[in-house]
Design an enzyme around this catalytic site. Structure first.
Site, short mmCIF file in Angstrom:
data_model
loop_
_atom_site.label_atom_id
_atom_site.label_comp_id
_atom_site.label_asym_id
_atom_site.label_seq_id
_atom_site.Cartn_x
_atom_site.Cartn_y
_atom_site.Cartn_z
N ASP A 302 -8.21 0.42 -0.71
CA ASP A 302 -7.37 -0.06 -0.77
C ASP A 302 -6.79 -0.21 0.65
O ASP A 302 -7.17 0.16 1.43
CB ASP A 302 -6.01 0.10 -1.19
CG ASP A 302 -4.33 -0.41 -1.76
OD1 ASP A 302 -5.12 -1.63 -2.45
OD2 ASP A 302 -3.39 -0.09 -1.43
N GLU A 337 -11.07 -3.35 0.34
CA GLU A 337 -10.21 -4.49 0.59
C GLU A 337 -9.49 -4.78 2.11
O GLU A 337 -8.86 -4.19 2.85
CB GLU A 337 -8.91 -4.22 -0.40
CG GLU A 337 -7.78 -5.28 -0.70
CD GLU A 337 -6.33 -5.36 -0.81
OE1 GLU A 337 -5.44 -5.88 -2.12
OE2 GLU A 337 -6.00 -3.95 -0.48
#
Length: 593
Positions: A302, A337
């Protein structure tokens, strides 16, 4: 003698706190350089830590012996985190609130083998709790847990879709953001962790063994497991946040500006400092733990730009070499990401050559094409592997929708977000979703609108399944899952995010299964050399047709004699996208072999 060690270089004293029920016994730990050590208690013992020293938050010192803290290297906890304002108040004992770590015994190693997942496959993004809370085939006691992923009914669904790997949204222990409890809300996604290795007992009550056994069950069906991990920040938040672990032991784990204030490249109040070797060592140890003791195939990171900051992004940041140099991690699937909200945060296409990257430009451009905003040239580039972003080596993870943003069904039913239930006056969530409602905002009984939405969903899913690169489908999008227009449902641990299996669109599900079966028989890791691009009338595509916004579609056929050669067709007017050059099954309604 087995030792327990904790890093707290600026502490004046650290105590190991052992719990028998609610009775606490404290033992002084001994300094060894920047660490403090003590004899480890027997396996199964519940324990915490307390650190003494100066309390001067303005100078990054948060030592308060009244604060019970979780070992940053804990792998199991005896309870979930719960937020309370007293977690940040000096001098208030937090033992009644803070989970105790559970001392592990010797964890068995999972034999190291190649990852089950390979590039070009289908990743199925899963909110572990939301996937099975309403699943009629899963017994009540098991719903919402990691173990439920190994239930025969769930495995059968994954196999029907030819899923190559499940990507589990965070299953490590998290705490609610402080604004949620007063609103009667709780974090439903888990992107607010505290200790990076500790599994959340709400999702994984059986701890490491439950995860290991579930991974093994999925592997037995040829399905890999990718963990979505959050190494960009922790739930200790900003200077008003709780003292739970790093903050009260080694606040230097967080990145700071020259004036001592916390850097906030995450939007969550703090940012882990990957220029700090101790932070990187803990991250590598965490990854190794999940491979060595649970057998996972890889990781999705993330806001991964943070991992390459120091403070600016560097494509050759030390963490990449450290991961690649670890024998347990060298061949694992790594997915970035590739952005954060800090300066220079958007880094799509700049991660290492062996990493995959979430491709939000694919999502946006495919939506724009089917909405009528983008032309065929851009769509063909996205389908063919996004060479404008990745060059010849397609490292994209292409997707139509993810956990954040509109679901696929809501993309076709809402022009505007409906996030009032989140308690932020509908200010949260993306404002631009490249969505359109096809004539009615939200739910409708109008058969024409429903037919148009259904046809576009099939066309967009067909686009995804003929696209080069790895593809990702968020659980439930294969059968029309809706979040009632909420495009930021992180705080909706309820029917908004719990998948409604009873009322799913089975016809759409079967259509996706047919697309998946067609794709699974072919290699989509790289776009083939050669092949013929043609207009819908059969003529060759020329520059004029590619650049004309009125061009409604195209077909492409691989120059290959094999039975499993690829062919695809896109027709915005139909609307249709999918295998074949003359539409689905040449009009038969069956996808071509």
């Amino acid at each position: 003698m087995t030792l327990i060690s904790v890093r707290a270089p600026r502490a004046e004293a650290v105590s190991l706190c052992l719990f028998d029920g609610e009775t606490e016994t404290r033992a002084a730990m001994t300094r060894r350089g920047d660490d403090w050590i003590a004899q480890a208690p027997p396996p199964g013992t519940r324990y915490g830590l307390r650190a003494a020293g100066e309390w001067a938050p303005e100078r990054g010192l948060w030592f308060d012996p009244a604060k019970l803290m979780v070992d940053p290297r804990a792998v199991e906890l005896d309870r979930a985190f719960q937020f309370s304002p007293v977690l940040s108040e000096y001098g208030v004992d937090t033992a009644p609130l803070v989970p105790r770590a559970v001392m592990p015994g010797a964890l068995p190693e999972v034999p190291l083998g190649p990852p089950v997942f390979t590039r070009g496959g289908l990743i199925y993004e899963v909110n572990v709790r939301g996937l099975t809370m309403l699943h009629p085939g899963v017994q009540q006691a098991q719903r919402g847990t990691v173990a439920a992923l190994a239930h025969p009914a769930v495995l059968a669904h994954l196999e029907k879709l030819h899923v190559s790997a499940v990507e589990l949204m965070p299953i490590t222990a998290w705490i609610d953001e402080r604004h949620l409890p007063p609103l009667g809300l709780s974090n439903a996604w888990g992107y607010n962790p505290v200790a990076p290795m500790a599994l959340d007992p709400r999702l994984c009550p059986g701890g490491v063994a439950e995860l290991r056994e579930t991974v093994a069950a999925l592997h037995a069906r040829g399905i890999g497991v990718i963990l979505d991990l959050v190494f960009n920040h922790t739930g200790e938040s900003d200077i008003r946040g709780p003292v739970l672990s790093f903050r009260g032991l080694d606040n230097a784990a967080y990145a700071h500006n020259a004036d001592g204030s916390l850097i906030n490249d995450t939007g969550c109040g703090n940012t882990l400092d990957f220029a700090n070797p101790a932070v990187r060592a803990l991250v590598v140890d965490t990854l190794r733990h999940f491979v060595q003791h649970c057998g996972v195939d890889g990781f999705r990171f993330d806001l991964a730009t943070v991992m390459a900051r120091g403070p600016g992004f560097a494509a050759d940041a030390p963490i990449f070499a450290e991961i690649a140099g670890d024998p347990w991690l060298a061949d694992r699937v790594m997915i970035a990401e590739p952005w954060d909200i800090g300066p220079g945060g958007y880094q799509l296409g700049r991660f290492p050559a062996h990493w995959l990257e979430w491709n939000d430009r694919y999502r946006d451009d495919v939506r724009r094409f089917w909405r009528g905003d983008a032309g065929v040239g851009l769509l063909a580039t996205r389908i063919a592997g996004c060479s404008d972003i990745f060059g010849k080596d397609c490292r994209a993870v292409n997707y139509l929708a993810a956990h954040d943003g509109f679901t696929l069904a809501d993309t076709l039913a809402y022009e505007h977000r409906r996030n009032h239930a989140n308690g932020e006056d509908n200010r949260d969530g993306h404002g631009e979703n490249f969505s359109w409602n096809n004539g009615v905002e939200g739910p409708t009984d109008d058969p024409a609108v429903l037919a148009r939405r259904g046809a576009l969903a099939r066309a967009m899913l067909g686009t995804l399944f003929v696209s080069t690169g790895t593809i990702m489908l968020t659980a439930g999008d294969e059968f029309g899952r809706s979040q009632q227009g909420n495009n930021n449902a992180y705080a909706q641990d309820n029917a908004v995010t719990w998948i409604d299996w009873a009322n799913r669109d089975r016809a759409l599900e079967d259509h996706v299964a047919a697309l998946a079966a067609w794709r699974a028989a072919r290699d989509f890791a790289q776009f083939p050399a050669g092949g013929a691009w043609r207009a819908l009338d059969g003529a060759a595509m020329d520059a004029g047709r590619w650049e004309d916004h009125q061009t409604q579609g195209f077909s492409w056929t691989e120059k290959k004699e094999a039975a499993r050669a690829k062919g695809l067709r896109v027709d915005r007017a139909a609307p249709y996208a999918g295998p074949g050059v003359n539409g689905p099954g040449n009009g038969s309604g069956v996808l071509p072999d």
